[in-house]
Design a protein around this motif. Structure first.
Motif, PDB file in Angstrom:
ATOM      1  N   ASP A 110       6.237 -23.930  64.062  1.00 41.20           N
ATOM      2  CA  ASP A 110       4.807 -23.659  63.892  1.00 41.20           C
ATOM      3  C   ASP A 110       4.532 -22.187  63.606  1.00 41.20           C
ATOM      4  OD1 ASP A 110       4.230 -26.314  64.310  1.00 41.20           O
ATOM      5  OD2 ASP A 110       3.768 -26.075  66.440  1.00 41.20           O
ATOM      6  N   ARG A 111       5.319 -21.283  64.211  1.00 38.20           N
ATOM      7  CA  ARG A 111       5.057 -19.852  64.030  1.00 38.20           C
ATOM      8  C   ARG A 111       5.219 -19.433  62.570  1.00 38.20           C
ATOM      9  NH1 ARG A 111       9.811 -20.424  66.839  1.00 38.20           N
ATOM     10  NH2 ARG A 111      11.676 -19.863  65.648  1.00 38.20           N
ATOM     11  N   PHE A 112       6.173 -20.065  61.848  1.00 39.10           N
ATOM     12  CA  PHE A 112       6.344 -19.747  60.435  1.00 39.10           C
ATOM     13  C   PHE A 112       5.335 -20.505  59.582  1.00 39.10           C
ATOM     14  CE2 PHE A 112       8.240 -20.346  56.206  1.00 39.10           C
ATOM     15  CZ  PHE A 112       8.410 -19.011  55.852  1.00 39.10           C
ATOM     16  N   ALA A 113       5.066 -21.753  59.939  1.00 42.09           N
ATOM     17  CA  ALA A 113       4.084 -22.532  59.182  1.00 42.09           C
ATOM     18  C   ALA A 113       2.729 -21.826  59.166  1.00 42.09           C
ATOM     19  CB  ALA A 113       3.948 -23.928  59.784  1.00 42.09           C
ATOM     20  N   GLU A 114       2.402 -21.171  60.263  1.00 42.77           N
ATOM     21  CA  GLU A 114       1.105 -20.480  60.341  1.00 42.77           C
ATOM     22  C   GLU A 114       1.031 -19.317  59.354  1.00 42.77           C
ATOM     23  OE1 GLU A 114      -2.782 -19.830  61.460  1.00 42.77           O
ATOM     24  OE2 GLU A 114      -1.457 -21.552  61.844  1.00 42.77           O
ATOM     25  N   ILE A 115       2.126 -18.552  59.202  1.00 41.02           N
ATOM     26  CA  ILE A 115       2.052 -17.447  58.245  1.00 41.02           C
ATOM     27  C   ILE A 115       2.082 -17.969  56.810  1.00 41.02           C
ATOM     28  CG2 ILE A 115       2.997 -15.765  59.866  1.00 41.02           C
ATOM     29  CD1 ILE A 115       5.640 -15.866  58.415  1.00 41.02           C
ATOM     30  N   VAL A 116       2.679 -19.139  56.593  1.00 41.84           N
ATOM     31  CA  VAL A 116       2.597 -19.771  55.270  1.00 41.84           C
ATOM     32  C   VAL A 116       1.149 -20.159  54.976  1.00 41.84           C
ATOM     33  CG1 VAL A 116       3.222 -21.807  53.920  1.00 41.84           C
ATOM     34  CG2 VAL A 116       4.981 -20.596  55.217  1.00 41.84           C
ATOM     35  N   ARG A 117       0.498 -20.800  55.940  1.00 38.92           N
ATOM     36  CA  ARG A 117      -0.913 -21.192  55.757  1.00 38.92           C
ATOM     37  C   ARG A 117      -1.774 -19.968  55.449  1.00 38.92           C
ATOM     38  NH1 ARG A 117      -4.138 -25.432  57.601  1.00 38.92           N
ATOM     39  NH2 ARG A 117      -2.523 -26.213  59.008  1.00 38.92           N
ATOM     40  N   ASN A 118      -1.583 -18.899  56.207  1.00 38.78           N
ATOM     41  CA  ASN A 118      -2.384 -17.697  56.001  1.00 38.78           C
ATOM     42  C   ASN A 118      -2.171 -17.118  54.604  1.00 38.78           C
ATOM     43  OD1 ASN A 118      -3.371 -17.917  58.605  1.00 38.78           O
ATOM     44  ND2 ASN A 118      -1.923 -16.457  59.481  1.00 38.78           N
ATOM     45  N   ALA A 119      -0.909 -17.121  54.141  1.00 36.34           N
ATOM     46  CA  ALA A 119      -0.621 -16.584  52.810  1.00 36.34           C
ATOM     47  C   ALA A 119      -1.237 -17.450  51.722  1.00 36.34           C
ATOM     48  CB  ALA A 119       0.891 -16.462  52.621  1.00 36.34           C
ATOM     49  N   VAL A 120      -1.152 -18.757  51.871  1.00 33.69           N
ATOM     50  CA  VAL A 120      -1.762 -19.665  50.895  1.00 33.69           C
ATOM     51  C   VAL A 120      -3.257 -19.416  50.807  1.00 33.69           C
ATOM     52  CG1 VAL A 120      -2.346 -22.079  50.431  1.00 33.69           C
ATOM     53  CG2 VAL A 120      -0.004 -21.473  51.078  1.00 33.69           C
ATOM     54  N   GLU A 121      -3.914 -19.399  51.953  1.00 34.05           N
ATOM     55  CA  GLU A 121      -5.372 -19.255  51.959  1.00 34.05           C
ATOM     56  C   GLU A 121      -5.808 -17.874  51.490  1.00 34.05           C
ATOM     57  OE1 GLU A 121      -6.604 -20.476  55.864  1.00 34.05           O
ATOM     58  OE2 GLU A 121      -6.313 -22.604  55.414  1.00 34.05           O
ATOM     59  N   ALA A 122      -4.939 -16.876  51.680  1.00 36.67           N
ATOM     60  CA  ALA A 122      -5.276 -15.527  51.210  1.00 36.67           C
ATOM     61  C   ALA A 122      -5.208 -15.415  49.696  1.00 36.67           C
ATOM     62  CB  ALA A 122      -4.340 -14.499  51.851  1.00 36.67           C
ATOM     63  N   GLU A 123      -4.396 -16.248  49.053  1.00 33.30           N
ATOM     64  CA  GLU A 123      -4.148 -16.087  47.622  1.00 33.30           C
ATOM     65  C   GLU A 123      -4.886 -17.061  46.726  1.00 33.30           C
ATOM     66  OE1 GLU A 123      -2.645 -13.529  46.282  1.00 33.30           O
ATOM     67  OE2 GLU A 123      -2.415 -12.779  48.333  1.00 33.30           O
ATOM     68  N   ILE A 124      -5.541 -18.065  47.300  1.00 30.17           N
ATOM     69  CA  ILE A 124      -6.162 -19.069  46.425  1.00 30.17           C
ATOM     70  C   ILE A 124      -7.272 -18.478  45.561  1.00 30.17           C
ATOM     71  CG2 ILE A 124      -5.546 -21.072  47.814  1.00 30.17           C
ATOM     72  CD1 ILE A 124      -8.252 -20.997  49.112  1.00 30.17           C
ATOM     73  N   ALA A 125      -7.887 -17.375  46.025  1.00 34.45           N
ATOM     74  CA  ALA A 125      -8.957 -16.759  45.232  1.00 34.45           C
ATOM     75  C   ALA A 125      -8.418 -15.971  44.046  1.00 34.45           C
ATOM     76  CB  ALA A 125      -9.807 -15.848  46.112  1.00 34.45           C
ATOM     77  N   SER A 126      -7.103 -15.740  44.000  1.00 34.53           N
ATOM     78  CA  SER A 126      -6.521 -14.925  42.930  1.00 34.53           C
ATOM     79  C   SER A 126      -6.606 -15.594  41.566  1.00 34.53           C
ATOM     80  CB  SER A 126      -5.049 -14.626  43.241  1.00 34.53           C
ATOM     81  OG  SER A 126      -4.913 -13.952  44.469  1.00 34.53           O
ATOM     82  N   PHE A 127      -6.877 -16.904  41.548  1.00 29.01           N
ATOM     83  CA  PHE A 127      -6.802 -17.645  40.289  1.00 29.01           C
ATOM     84  C   PHE A 127      -8.159 -18.132  39.809  1.00 29.01           C
ATOM     85  CE2 PHE A 127      -2.607 -17.603  42.025  1.00 29.01           C
ATOM     86  CZ  PHE A 127      -1.827 -17.334  40.916  1.00 29.01           C
ATOM     87  N   LEU A 128      -9.231 -17.582  40.368  1.00 27.44           N
ATOM     88  CA  LEU A 128     -10.556 -17.917  39.857  1.00 27.44           C
ATOM     89  C   LEU A 128     -10.628 -17.575  38.373  1.00 27.44           C
ATOM     90  CD1 LEU A 128     -12.762 -16.574  42.812  1.00 27.44           C
ATOM     91  CD2 LEU A 128     -12.240 -18.956  42.269  1.00 27.44           C
TER      92      LEU A 128
END
Length: 342
Positions: free
Chosen positions: A71-89
């Motif tokens: 879970d500790r790694f999955a959480e940083i994956v989730r955070n990175a995904v959600e941080a980058e989704i706006a990059s492709f507007l």
């Protein structure tokens, strides 16, 4: 949970289940499996986190993030995904998350098949390098659903890209650090990986062994795997090792579970070794700040996400311009340079 804020159809798409199933869950009706109920409730939570992007207009790219990791790694994956989704507007990247600490191979294959049935613009996958997984990736590609592997590769599959660091370089970096931090002549280095079928971790360990023996032939090695980076399982393995009397002076932890590993040393009153780890999750941040880890090898997980998302969009929209570069750069964090949380 505020589920009334979203259309049943929207929740069904996010959860990958039927609208009838969502209706039964949201209205607390029976005849729903426990795991399915949890999936629907997690989908509502994900939609709440993605609320701002849901209000935007543009072409939507629904992607699936499938991860086998603590879970500790999955959480940083989730955070990175959600941080980058706006990059492709104006393209709207909308993720669905499928996280488990351990998947059986049939379970993971079944989930990938379900994703194929439900439809997706891409699958970001952290999984073991196994023939059955390769075949599932091929089946998705046949359905025009591309897969990108994350941090650990499945090189013989039809995946369109690998997003992560160069794990061979990471092992060489760990070797360089360990050869200098361990000053005593002779002794044993403990090598830990979550499972040997994760090719990225196996590459790190193989590279570490080969590199360090060139400069420190006085060192011996002992390796444990199969704990999946989970605290209890990993601690048990290390405890059994220490009870045999092995004198461990260094630890290269390619698979995580570092606090549990160090607890095993403490409980048996064995001096803690020099520790080189991976990933700047909350646990490793604390251990660095306590001075119990000498260095953590990290890379730009956000860049990995950008490259994977760009690969998916380019697969479907060939004119889309993607950022160049194959691997994320290997970086070293020590107790002296722990970066601030974003």
């Amino acid at each position: 949970m505020g589920s009334h804020r979203f259309l049943v159809k929207e929740v069904a798409v996010q959860a990958g289940v039927s609208t009838a199933t969502v209706d039964r869950v949201l209205n607390n009706r029976s005849q729903v499996k426990h795991q399915t109920r949890l999936r629907v409730l997690r989908a509502v939570e994900e939609l709440e986190r993605l609320q701002d992007s849901l209000n935007l207009s543009g072409e939507r790219f629904l992607i699936d993030v499938v991860v086998e990791a603590p879970d500790r790694f999955a959480e940083i994956v989730r955070n990175a995904v959600e941080a980058e989704i706006a990059s492709f507007l104006p393209a709207l990247v909308r993720p669905r998350f499928h996280f488990r600490e351990t998947w059986t191979t049939p379970e993971l294959v079944a989930r990938l098949r379900r994703i194929g049935l439900n439809g997706s613009k891409g699958v970001l996958l952290k999984a073991k390098n196994l023939p059955e997984i390769c075949e599932a990736i091929g089946a998705l590609r046949h359905q025009h659903i591309p897969t990108a592997t994350l941090v650990t590769d499945i090189p013989d599959s039809t995946r369109i890209a690998y997003a992560g660091m160069d794990n061979i370089s990471a092992g060489e970096t760990a070797s360089y650090l360990m050869s200098r931090f361990v000053t005593a002549h002779g002794g044993t280095i403990l090598l830990t990986i979550s499972h040997s079928d994760f090719s990225g971790e196996a590459d790190r360990i193989a590279s570490f062994r080969q590199s360090i023996l060139l400069v420190r032939p006085d060192l011996d090695f002992v390796e444990i795997s199969g704990g999946y980076g989970q605290s209890n399982a990993t601690k048990k393995q290390v405890t059994e090792l220490l009870e045999r009397g092995d004198q461990i002076i260094g630890l290269y932890s390619a698979g995580g579970g570092n606090r549990a590993i160090l607890e095993a040393f403490n409980e048996l009153d064995v001096p803690e070794p020099v520790v080189i780890g991976h990933d700047l999750d909350e646990e490793n941040r604390m251990l660095l700040s306590e001075g119990r880890i000498s260095a953590v090898i990290v890379h730009d997980l956000n860049k990995d996400m950008r490259q994977a998302f760009a690969g998916f969009i380019t697969f479907h929209k060939p004119k889309f311009k993607t950022e160049a570069g194959r691997f994320s750069t290997v970086q070293i964090v020590t107790p002296a340079n722990i970066p601030d949380l974003a």
